[in-house]
Design a protein around this motif. Structure first.
Motif, PDB file in Angstrom:
ATOM      1  N   GLN A   1       0.824  -1.208   0.000  1.00 17.17           N
ATOM      2  CA  GLN A   1       0.000   0.000   0.000  1.00 17.17           C
ATOM      3  C   GLN A   1       0.861   1.262   0.000  1.00 17.17           C
ATOM      4  O   GLN A   1       0.549   2.236  -0.699  1.00 17.17           O
ATOM      5  CB  GLN A   1      -0.938  -0.003   1.208  1.00 17.17           C
ATOM      6  N   ASP A   2       1.962   1.244   0.761  1.00 17.20           N
ATOM      7  CA  ASP A   2       2.848   2.415   0.821  1.00 17.20           C
ATOM      8  C   ASP A   2       3.526   2.665  -0.525  1.00 17.20           C
ATOM      9  O   ASP A   2       3.626   3.817  -0.976  1.00 17.20           O
ATOM     10  CB  ASP A   2       3.898   2.220   1.924  1.00 17.20           C
ATOM     11  N   ILE A   3       4.009   1.602  -1.166  1.00 16.32           N
ATOM     12  CA  ILE A   3       4.649   1.757  -2.471  1.00 16.32           C
ATOM     13  C   ILE A   3       3.630   2.217  -3.509  1.00 16.32           C
ATOM     14  O   ILE A   3       3.932   3.041  -4.388  1.00 16.32           O
ATOM     15  CB  ILE A   3       5.314   0.438  -2.916  1.00 16.32           C
ATOM     16  N   GLN A   4       2.399   1.731  -3.403  1.00 17.47           N
ATOM     17  CA  GLN A   4       1.362   2.143  -4.336  1.00 17.47           C
ATOM     18  C   GLN A   4       1.037   3.628  -4.158  1.00 17.47           C
ATOM     19  O   GLN A   4       0.776   4.341  -5.143  1.00 17.47           O
ATOM     20  CB  GLN A   4       0.099   1.303  -4.130  1.00 17.47           C
ATOM     21  N   LYS A   5       1.071   4.123  -2.926  1.00 21.28           N
ATOM     22  CA  LYS A   5       0.847   5.551  -2.690  1.00 21.28           C
ATOM     23  C   LYS A   5       1.938   6.383  -3.353  1.00 21.28           C
ATOM     24  O   LYS A   5       1.658   7.434  -3.940  1.00 21.28           O
ATOM     25  CB  LYS A   5       0.796   5.834  -1.191  1.00 21.28           C
ATOM     26  N   ILE A   6       3.181   5.933  -3.236  1.00 22.67           N
ATOM     27  CA  ILE A   6       4.280   6.633  -3.910  1.00 22.67           C
ATOM     28  C   ILE A   6       4.078   6.589  -5.418  1.00 22.67           C
ATOM     29  O   ILE A   6       4.290   7.585  -6.123  1.00 22.67           O
ATOM     30  CB  ILE A   6       5.628   6.007  -3.514  1.00 22.67           C
ATOM     31  N   ARG A   7       3.635   5.431  -5.912  1.00 22.80           N
ATOM     32  CA  ARG A   7       3.366   5.282  -7.355  1.00 22.80           C
ATOM     33  C   ARG A   7       2.295   6.265  -7.813  1.00 22.80           C
ATOM     34  O   ARG A   7       2.405   6.859  -8.897  1.00 22.80           O
ATOM     35  CB  ARG A   7       2.926   3.837  -7.611  1.00 22.80           C
ATOM     36  N   ASN A   8       1.282   6.467  -7.000  1.00 20.51           N
ATOM     37  CA  ASN A   8       0.192   7.360  -7.380  1.00 20.51           C
ATOM     38  C   ASN A   8       0.566   8.837  -7.267  1.00 20.51           C
ATOM     39  O   ASN A   8      -0.089   9.684  -7.891  1.00 20.51           O
ATOM     40  CB  ASN A   8      -1.038   7.088  -6.513  1.00 20.51           C
TER      41      ASN A   8
END
Length: 389
Positions: A173-180
């Protein structure tokens, strides 16, 4: 070890078919980061350049003295085996980038260094001003704290598969937030350039965003692939406290079936009855992980009441998720007992190895250094006068 046809894994499973092989999760995380940083040329160049900072200063005490005077902070070396070393290097360069530029400029202007040192210092100063390097430094400054947090959790001695699943899900979830949020990050990195973008960059803003997205996608893809759960780990989902309310509404029949495939010794009917009761009670929902749930059973003498659940909990808890700690012991011995220190006694070697392996425990002890000095100074009379004696 992990060979599925002729390795140790296969030999053990031939005798014990229900034995489960689990690749060390801390090692898996290192492999994920290696994949994410080695398949993209620009990112691979960035980490190669990053490792050059520490090696530049480590080769000369004269250079190190300038670093201590201007920056007042040492540059940690990088390591492909433990990615938290990369994280420390990234954070140090990110936080002290302006100081490092002044340090390299002072080396160039001092006149006390040889031409090779002056040339390398000039190249590093230009590198710190490079827009591509600054962007990747900012990108991994956002990513690496989440990698460090997951790595630290995987190294805990009381870790179990329930906690690991929750930690990996949070990491994704944290990496996906950075991705977004890459678009805003790329926009911030382009602010402040007084010259046109094309003159200051070798890559465009769109290229930066594309490469950063590719890095995040590789991390997310390999995390899903390498942390794919076997029936052993799927059985841990039966005991995740944050899912008890959901399971109370709809019982997880698939997870129960996978658990019984992994451990046929368990009684399906009794285990389902016990789990149904656990899901309906509020006091069980607050438990964090398999260890906490088992401790609750032990403290309240509920082992016989929930005998099948206790058996499953003991299996989950005793199955190791990581083996990196044992490997680090050998690495520590290799650093301590070198060719120049080959004549040390066994007691001294054991003591130094213990201090290195349990460094975190030592740093948390109050007045440890002072107590060591006082004990050393009070052992016998010496010619030198010790201030703590």
């Amino acid at each position: 070890m992990r060979g599925a046809t002729a390795g140790v894994q296969k030999k053990i499973q031939d005798v014990y078919p229900n034995a489960h092989y689990i690749h060390c999760y801390a090692h898996q995380l290192n492999l994920i980061m290696q994949q994410a940083t080695s398949h993209i040329t620009k990112v691979r160049i960035f980490f190669s350049n990053l490792s050059g900072f520490s090696s530049f200063f480590s080769r000369s005490s004269k250079r190190t003295s300038v670093l201590d005077k201007v920056v007042a902070h040492r540059l940690p070396a990088s390591s492909n085996v433990r990615w938290n070393f990369h994280s420390r290097a990234i954070n140090t360069v990110f936080e002290h980038r302006e100081d490092l530029i002044r340090c390299f400029e002072s080396i160039q202007d001092s006149g006390d260094f040889d031409p090779i040192t002056i040339r390398e210092a000039g190249a590093f100063a230009m590198l710190l001003e490079d827009q591509d390097f600054k962007f990747f430094l900012q990108l991994f400054h956002h990513i690496m704290p989440h990698v460090d947090l997951l790595y630290a959790k995987l190294q805990k001695k009381v870790i179990d598969s329930v906690c690991i699943q929750e930690s990996i899900q949070q990491f994704q979830q944290d990496i996906q937030k950075i991705r977004n949020s890459l678009h805003s990050m790329v926009g911030q990195s382009s602010v402040g350039s007084s010259q046109p973008v094309k003159k200051r960059r070798t890559l465009s803003v769109e290229d930066h965003e594309r490469i950063a997205a590719e890095v995040c996608d590789i991390i997310l893809g390999h995390t899903r692939e390498r942390f794919s759960f076997t029936n052993h780990l799927v059985s841990a989902t039966l005991l995740q406290g944050d899912r008890f309310e959901q399971y109370n509404t709809a019982f997880p029949e698939d997870a129960l079936s996978n658990t019984l495939k992994a451990y046929p010794v368990l009684n399906r009917g009794k285990l389902k009855t016990e789990l149904t009761l656990i899901y309906s009670k509020e006091e069980f929902k607050a438990c964090c992980g398999a260890v906490g749930l088992l401790q609750l059973f032990m403290e309240n003498n509920l082992e016989e009441v929930f005998s099948e659940t206790v058996t499953l909990l003991k299996i989950l808890i005793t199955t190791p998720m990581t083996t990196a700690e044992a490997e680090r012991c050998f690495s520590t011995l290799k650093r301590i007992k070198t060719f120049l220190r080959n004549s040390m006694t066994q007691d001294r070697l054991n003591a130094l190895a213990m201090l290195s392996m349990e460094k975190r425990l030592v740093t948390e002890m109050t007045d440890f250094n002072k107590n060591v000095i006082e004990k050393f100074a009070g052992q016998k009379e010496r010619r030198a006068k010790f201030m703590f004696k």
